[in-house]
Design a protein around this motif. Sequence first.
Motif: not given
Lengths: 232, 232
Positions: A86-97
């Motif tokens: 259920g844990d989401v991994v790597g989503a935080l950085i997806m918005a970076q260029p």
Amino acid sequence: MKSCSKPALSAALNELKAFPIFQNYSIERLCDLCTGAEILICKHREVVFKFADDANRFGVVLSGAFKLSRPTVVGEDAVIHFSSPGDVVGALIMAQPNPKYPVTLTAMGPSRYLSIPKNNFVQHWSNDSELIMNIQALLSTRMNNFHAQKAMLKSPAAARIAELLIKLADQSNPDELLIKIPLTRKEIADNLGLTVESVIRIMSDWSKQEYIKTSDQIITILKPEKLLSFIS
Amino acid sequence: MKSCSKPALSAALNELKAFPIFQNYSIERLCDLCTGAEILICKHREVVFKFADDANRFGVVLSGAFKLSRPTVVGEDAVIHFSSPGDVVGALIMAQPNPKYPVTLTAMGPSRYLSIPKNNFVQHWSNDSELIMNIQALLSTRMNNFHAQKAMLKSPAAARIAELLIKLADQSNPDELLIKIPLTRKEIADNLGLTVESVIRIMSDWSKQEYIKTSDQIITILKPEKLLSFIS
DNA sequence: CGTAGCCTTGAAGGTGATCAATGTTTGTGG
DNA sequence: CCACAAACATTGATCACCTTCAAGGCTACG
């Protein structure tokens, strides 16, 4: 590590629905969110992605467990976080260029991971505010764990190990807490900034006193109240 | 701590526009986002909110600096994070049903803080996906700092102090890094899980060697390369 | 002028690290 | 199925780093 066929993917969507953050989502919507996704079947110690690699995918832990780690100056790895289903991994950085992975993702025991292309995040995830808020809630608890651990830096090693074990344990049966993740003493040490030897000395003592027991790297906390007494 | 009049508030909106996360926002839009907001003028060591209090407001650091801390088992406070102007505080928990503050927010030196009611977050912030993504970017760097510090737990005290000072320093002049926050040795110690005495011993040594200098709690790094050599 | 907050220094002691060696379990290929 | 390697657990001895405790000085501020 091998990926899976289409029908297995649609089965995974049902698994997703079981996780809190996707509860209000229809299968059709999940289908959109997971366009181009693939299920990775990982064996113990298998690496999904590496620290500083180009991050073109993020994902969700389906089953088993993964550790997020990061190389240290001395070459060893520090374990940053243990991720459960259920844990989401790597989503935080997806918005970076041009995102790079800030951690290495490694399976702990046989595990499954839904790997989703970065494009999906930009197109379907980032403008779904409910979804983003749900992910924030996940991050919020993770952040809280960091805070709690940071507040215990001055506490003795035993207290910090106790805190970690209790936090990782499944709280459904309060008398006998079971840690579902196959956990190495070294991984505990690397997570807390201790050495294996120190962790072993403390935990074998607990084993002798029957506060905990270990079989097949699965730790059970037999006397949670004893461990708690180390924390305060 | 005293709050401010209406005209000052509209001036603050212009300040907001200078921060990266609000760059693409019109004054009108910022006005919506800040409905019912008030500017808090804080003196040194003044507390904005306390750990475990009901969280009915979040906010943005306008000027000066604030520390986020949390009580430990022994009664002392552990410093979790140092917030500079432009930093958003408390937003992550606003979406929760009955949020409590996970930290205590304290001014370091004379500072200003824009305090915004929780309702605003629900009504105007949470459904603005660009804004939420911008906040996520902030969180991402904060999270990254946690990771970096965690990876240095095994490094000696000098390395961890060096890392903190360099991270807090303004990087605009690479020859002589200036830390704009009035920083106590105790606060450094509480952030890293060390004692004041250890921090003092290491830093006075650096002062004698002229690697750093301190005046009025403002630290300047004279020889960044020397500090960096402790890290690796 | 006294208190509060911060910085400093020294001596003693302990916790956890380091180093080294050995046992145990798991997994792999011939 | 066995042999061998790799990963993991264990134990002991020694030592360093950081803490603890204690005392004193400096500066700002009411």
